[in-house]
Scaffold this motif. Structure first.
Motif, PDB file in Angstrom:
ATOM      1  N   GLN A   1       5.067 -12.891   5.744  1.00 23.31           N
ATOM      2  CA  GLN A   1       4.579 -12.762   7.120  1.00 23.31           C
ATOM      3  C   GLN A   1       5.270 -13.760   8.029  1.00 23.31           C
ATOM      4  OE1 GLN A   1       0.355 -13.719   8.402  1.00 23.31           O
ATOM      5  NE2 GLN A   1       0.214 -11.476   8.338  1.00 23.31           N
ATOM      6  N   GLN A   2       5.449 -14.983   7.547  1.00 25.79           N
ATOM      7  CA  GLN A   2       6.161 -15.990   8.327  1.00 25.79           C
ATOM      8  C   GLN A   2       7.639 -15.614   8.471  1.00 25.79           C
ATOM      9  OE1 GLN A   2       4.694 -18.543   9.957  1.00 25.79           O
ATOM     10  NE2 GLN A   2       2.789 -17.620   9.206  1.00 25.79           N
ATOM     11  N   ARG A   3       8.228 -15.099   7.401  1.00 22.14           N
ATOM     12  CA  ARG A   3       9.629 -14.666   7.475  1.00 22.14           C
ATOM     13  C   ARG A   3       9.799 -13.538   8.491  1.00 22.14           C
ATOM     14  NH1 ARG A   3       9.628 -14.617   1.484  1.00 22.14           N
ATOM     15  NH2 ARG A   3      10.538 -16.566   0.739  1.00 22.14           N
ATOM     16  N   TYR A   4       8.801 -12.642   8.538  1.00 21.75           N
ATOM     17  CA  TYR A   4       8.885 -11.524   9.472  1.00 21.75           C
ATOM     18  C   TYR A   4       8.909 -12.022  10.915  1.00 21.75           C
ATOM     19  CZ  TYR A   4       7.542  -7.338  12.075  1.00 21.75           C
ATOM     20  OH  TYR A   4       7.501  -6.313  12.970  1.00 21.75           O
ATOM     21  N   ILE A   5       8.082 -13.001  11.219  1.00 24.01           N
ATOM     22  CA  ILE A   5       8.061 -13.561  12.581  1.00 24.01           C
ATOM     23  C   ILE A   5       9.428 -14.150  12.926  1.00 24.01           C
ATOM     24  CG2 ILE A   5       7.033 -15.334  14.050  1.00 24.01           C
ATOM     25  CD1 ILE A   5       4.453 -15.012  12.405  1.00 24.01           C
TER      26      ILE A   5
ATOM     27  N   LYS B   1       9.008  -7.314   6.494  1.00 22.95           N
ATOM     28  CA  LYS B   1       7.946  -6.464   7.043  1.00 22.95           C
ATOM     29  C   LYS B   1       7.268  -5.652   5.947  1.00 22.95           C
ATOM     30  CE  LYS B   1       9.080  -2.785   9.480  1.00 22.95           C
ATOM     31  NZ  LYS B   1       9.464  -1.913  10.629  1.00 22.95           N
ATOM     32  N   TYR B   2       8.057  -4.983   5.124  1.00 29.66           N
ATOM     33  CA  TYR B   2       7.466  -4.133   4.085  1.00 29.66           C
ATOM     34  C   TYR B   2       6.885  -4.954   2.942  1.00 29.66           C
ATOM     35  CZ  TYR B   2       9.034   0.167   6.281  1.00 29.66           C
ATOM     36  OH  TYR B   2       9.182   1.206   7.153  1.00 29.66           O
ATOM     37  N   ASN B   3       7.473  -6.089   2.640  1.00 28.04           N
ATOM     38  CA  ASN B   3       6.886  -6.963   1.618  1.00 28.04           C
ATOM     39  C   ASN B   3       5.529  -7.495   2.064  1.00 28.04           C
ATOM     40  OD1 ASN B   3       8.807  -6.731  -0.369  1.00 28.04           O
ATOM     41  ND2 ASN B   3       9.965  -8.530   0.249  1.00 28.04           N
ATOM     42  N   THR B   4       5.442  -7.859   3.345  1.00 28.39           N
ATOM     43  CA  THR B   4       4.160  -8.322   3.871  1.00 28.39           C
ATOM     44  C   THR B   4       3.111  -7.229   3.752  1.00 28.39           C
ATOM     45  OG1 THR B   4       5.277  -9.777   5.453  1.00 28.39           O
ATOM     46  CG2 THR B   4       2.968  -9.261   5.885  1.00 28.39           C
ATOM     47  N   LEU B   5       3.499  -6.013   4.125  1.00 24.85           N
ATOM     48  CA  LEU B   5       2.567  -4.887   4.044  1.00 24.85           C
ATOM     49  C   LEU B   5       2.127  -4.650   2.608  1.00 24.85           C
ATOM     50  CD1 LEU B   5       1.194  -2.558   5.597  1.00 24.85           C
ATOM     51  CD2 LEU B   5       3.203  -1.166   5.080  1.00 24.85           C
ATOM     52  N   LEU B   6       3.065  -4.716   1.674  1.00 18.17           N
ATOM     53  CA  LEU B   6       2.749  -4.480   0.275  1.00 18.17           C
ATOM     54  C   LEU B   6       1.761  -5.510  -0.250  1.00 18.17           C
ATOM     55  CD1 LEU B   6       3.162  -3.183  -2.523  1.00 18.17           C
ATOM     56  CD2 LEU B   6       5.169  -4.676  -2.808  1.00 18.17           C
ATOM     57  N   TYR B   7       2.038  -6.783  -0.036  1.00 18.82           N
ATOM     58  CA  TYR B   7       1.180  -7.821  -0.625  1.00 18.82           C
ATOM     59  C   TYR B   7      -0.162  -7.918   0.099  1.00 18.82           C
ATOM     60  CZ  TYR B   7       5.185  -9.134  -3.420  1.00 18.82           C
ATOM     61  OH  TYR B   7       6.214  -9.111  -4.310  1.00 18.82           O
TER      62      TYR B   7
ATOM     63  N   LEU C   1       5.952   1.519  -5.388  1.00 15.17           N
ATOM     64  CA  LEU C   1       7.057   2.459  -5.243  1.00 15.17           C
ATOM     65  C   LEU C   1       7.056   3.123  -3.870  1.00 15.17           C
ATOM     66  CD1 LEU C   1       7.074   4.186  -8.752  1.00 15.17           C
ATOM     67  CD2 LEU C   1       8.883   2.767  -7.774  1.00 15.17           C
ATOM     68  N   TYR C   2       5.873   3.442  -3.373  1.00 15.76           N
ATOM     69  CA  TYR C   2       5.760   4.094  -2.067  1.00 15.76           C
ATOM     70  C   TYR C   2       6.353   3.208  -0.967  1.00 15.76           C
ATOM     71  CZ  TYR C   2       3.555   6.628   1.827  1.00 15.76           C
ATOM     72  OH  TYR C   2       3.334   7.330   2.978  1.00 15.76           O
ATOM     73  N   ILE C   3       5.994   1.939  -0.969  1.00 15.93           N
ATOM     74  CA  ILE C   3       6.518   1.021   0.041  1.00 15.93           C
ATOM     75  C   ILE C   3       8.009   0.773  -0.178  1.00 15.93           C
ATOM     76  CG2 ILE C   3       6.399  -1.366   0.872  1.00 15.93           C
ATOM     77  CD1 ILE C   3       3.431  -1.248   0.646  1.00 15.93           C
ATOM     78  N   SER C   4       8.437   0.753  -1.438  1.00 18.69           N
ATOM     79  CA  SER C   4       9.868   0.584  -1.716  1.00 18.69           C
ATOM     80  C   SER C   4      10.669   1.747  -1.141  1.00 18.69           C
ATOM     81  CB  SER C   4      10.109   0.480  -3.222  1.00 18.69           C
ATOM     82  OG  SER C   4       9.512  -0.684  -3.754  1.00 18.69           O
ATOM     83  N   ILE C   5      10.122   2.963  -1.251  1.00 20.73           N
ATOM     84  CA  ILE C   5      10.808   4.128  -0.685  1.00 20.73           C
ATOM     85  C   ILE C   5      10.865   4.020   0.836  1.00 20.73           C
ATOM     86  CG2 ILE C   5      10.708   6.632  -0.395  1.00 20.73           C
ATOM     87  CD1 ILE C   5       9.432   6.784  -3.171  1.00 20.73           C
ATOM     88  N   LEU C   6       9.733   3.635   1.442  1.00 22.38           N
ATOM     89  CA  LEU C   6       9.720   3.493   2.896  1.00 22.38           C
ATOM     90  C   LEU C   6      10.734   2.440   3.355  1.00 22.38           C
ATOM     91  CD1 LEU C   6       5.893   3.577   3.757  1.00 22.38           C
ATOM     92  CD2 LEU C   6       7.585   5.381   4.129  1.00 22.38           C
ATOM     93  N   TYR C   7      10.739   1.290   2.671  1.00 23.75           N
ATOM     94  CA  TYR C   7      11.661   0.209   3.050  1.00 23.75           C
ATOM     95  C   TYR C   7      13.111   0.646   2.879  1.00 23.75           C
ATOM     96  CZ  TYR C   7      14.732  -3.733   2.121  1.00 23.75           C
ATOM     97  OH  TYR C   7      15.805  -4.585   2.103  1.00 23.75           O
ATOM     98  N   THR C   8      13.437   1.249   1.737  1.00 24.11           N
ATOM     99  CA  THR C   8      14.819   1.633   1.476  1.00 24.11           C
ATOM    100  C   THR C   8      15.267   2.730   2.431  1.00 24.11           C
ATOM    101  OG1 THR C   8      14.352   1.166  -0.859  1.00 24.11           O
ATOM    102  CG2 THR C   8      16.442   2.199  -0.354  1.00 24.11           C
ATOM    103  N   THR C   9      14.341   3.606   2.816  1.00 20.57           N
ATOM    104  CA  THR C   9      14.668   4.640   3.796  1.00 20.57           C
ATOM    105  C   THR C   9      15.021   4.015   5.144  1.00 20.57           C
ATOM    106  OG1 THR C   9      13.190   6.213   2.691  1.00 20.57           O
ATOM    107  CG2 THR C   9      13.824   6.709   4.957  1.00 20.57           C
ATOM    108  N   GLU C  10      14.247   3.022   5.569  1.00 20.09           N
ATOM    109  CA  GLU C  10      14.557   2.312   6.819  1.00 20.09           C
ATOM    110  C   GLU C  10      15.881   1.563   6.701  1.00 20.09           C
ATOM    111  OE1 GLU C  10      12.937   2.246   9.811  1.00 20.09           O
ATOM    112  OE2 GLU C  10      11.774   3.892   8.968  1.00 20.09           O
TER     113      GLU C  10
END
Length: 447
Positions: free
Chosen positions: A375-379, A427-433, A151-160
């Protein structure tokens, strides 16, 4: 001692305001710490641990003898009977009194000397069950931390993402205003102005939708933290850097091996097998004979006697001791059924352990695949975003000069919006996993 500490800890938590007005911004560490101390489900798990400790004391007490005191006082009235004979402690007493009073007193003790060692096996079984309950508490705590991190990362991602939507809303507003000016000068058609206005309205909708998602994620977080609706809640955290996102991903096999040795659900399933084996031994002990010692001492008095109470109490005092041996012969298949059920339960626990390992393996593999792919998608998304931003800036300038039409501008805006959202999401999905893999590897969640 552990039980006392837990009892005191629970008492302090219940005595303090559970729904504390924790105002201000919360870091991830704040959320994790507060949830572990105040979440109701975790508190219920701790209560279950305490109940297990009480049950263990009860099983230990069954090794001790029992001691009981009994007293009986009665009054008899026979209005039409001229004389009666009363048998008391093996003595016959005759009386012609119609109203009589009788009292009896006794102390009895019993001690189960041997019952197939069931009592001691019950103690060992309860100790195992208490360990399982403690592991279930740990499991609930880990699950809670995992949910909070998500939830914390979801809030950060949705805020961005909301910030991106706000920028696009501002751009769409300027484009619409520019389109109105061009229409008034006769440079574009009315349909183009309507399309620009629709783009602006869609951008405003995206902003509102993003804020609604943020509010919903915060509501879920407040629920986990046991905060009421009057509590102002927000999170604070730094935007993840490229270094954080591009951290080396541990292998799925290494994480799985570490999780097998540390995860409470695996340890709990293994202990359940030991408990099932103990239950089978307890069931088999039902075939064995039992041996118990019994002792009692009693006294009585009767108002119809010619002797006084003191004399009666002296002469009626009696004691007894005995040994009771019970050998099961026909028990309506109770023992056999108990053994068969225990064996089936043992098989069930073996299957549960296999299931837990398979679920753990699947979860870790899923997290690993998501970490690698995101991570690959982020690049790729970073490169795509730079290209789309450059392209959209050029389209916007060309549209202002009348070199590009509204369709090309809208398409460029959609491409930029998708590129930025894809970049943020990856970016945030990579951080989460990455964090979840480290979490299952035995490390703390830390962002």
């Amino acid at each position: 001692m552990k039980y006392i500490k837990k009892t005191l800890g629970t008492a302090l938590l219940l005595a303090s305001p559970l729904f504390a007005q924790a105002e201000g911004e919360w870091t991830l560490k704040d959320c994790l710490t507060y949830a572990l101390q105040n979440n109701i489900q975790i508190q219920k798990s701790i209560v279950q641990e305490q109940m297990g400790e009480v049950s263990l004391k009860q099983y230990k007490a069954q090794l001790l003898p029992t001691l009981n005191f009994s007293m009986n006082q009665s009054i008899g009235y026979r209005p039409f009977q001229e004389s009666i004979n009363m048998v008391q402690n093996g003595q016959v007493t005759s009386t012609n009194k119609r109203l009589t009073e009788q009292g009896s007193y006794g102390i009895s003790a019993s001690w189960m000397v041997w019952n197939g060692n069931i009592n001691r096996m019950n103690i060992k079984n309860q100790q195992i069950q208490n360990e399982i309950t403690e592991l279930n508490t740990q499991r609930n705590e880990l699950s809670m931390q995992e949910q909070i991190a998500n939830l914390y990362i979801s809030i950060l991602y949705t805020t961005e993402a909301a910030k991106v939507a706000e920028k696009l809303q501002e751009t769409a507003k300027k484009q619409w205003e520019r389109g109105v000016a061009l229409y008034e000068n006769g440079q574009i058609a009315k349909a183009d102005v309507v399309a620009l206005e629709a783009q602006y309205n869609n951008a405003k909708y995206d902003v509102v939708n993003s804020q609604t998602q943020i509010d919903n994620y915060k509501r879920q977080m407040k629920s986990l933290l046991e905060l009421d609706l009057n509590t102002t809640f927000d999170i604070t955290g730094k935007e993840p850097t490229d270094e954080m996102v591009m951290t080396a991903i541990p292998s799925a096999a290494s994480v799985f091996n570490a999780a097998l040795a540390s995860r409470p659900e695996i340890k709990s399933a293994e202990l359940s097998m030991k408990a099932a084996d103990m239950q089978e031994r307890i069931a088999k002990a039902g075939y064995l004979p039992t041996l118990s010692l019994n002792a009692s001492i009693g006294d009585s008095h009767y108002s119809g006697s010619n002797d006084n109470i003191g004399g009666q109490m002296k002469s009626n005092l009696n004691g007894s001791m005995g040994i009771t041996v019970s050998v099961p012969i026909l028990d309506q298949r109770r023992n056999k059924s108990a053994v068969e059920q225990a064996r089936l339960q043992k098989t069930s626990t073996q299957l549960d352990l296999m299931d837990q390992k398979n679920n753990l393996s699947s979860t870790i593999e899923e997290y690993w695949l998501n970490a690698v792919s995101n991570q690959q998608r982020y690049i790729a998304a970073k490169s795509t975003l730079q290209s789309q931003q450059t392209s959209y800036d050029q389209l916007n300038e060309q549209f202002k000069e009348g070199l590009k039409n509204i369709v090309e501008l809208l398409q460029g805006r959609d491409n930029l919006l998708n590129a930025e959202r894809n970049m943020l999401q990856s970016k945030y999905n990579t951080l989460l996993y990455l964090q979840l893999l480290k979490f299952y590897n035995g490390e703390e969640i830390n962002m």
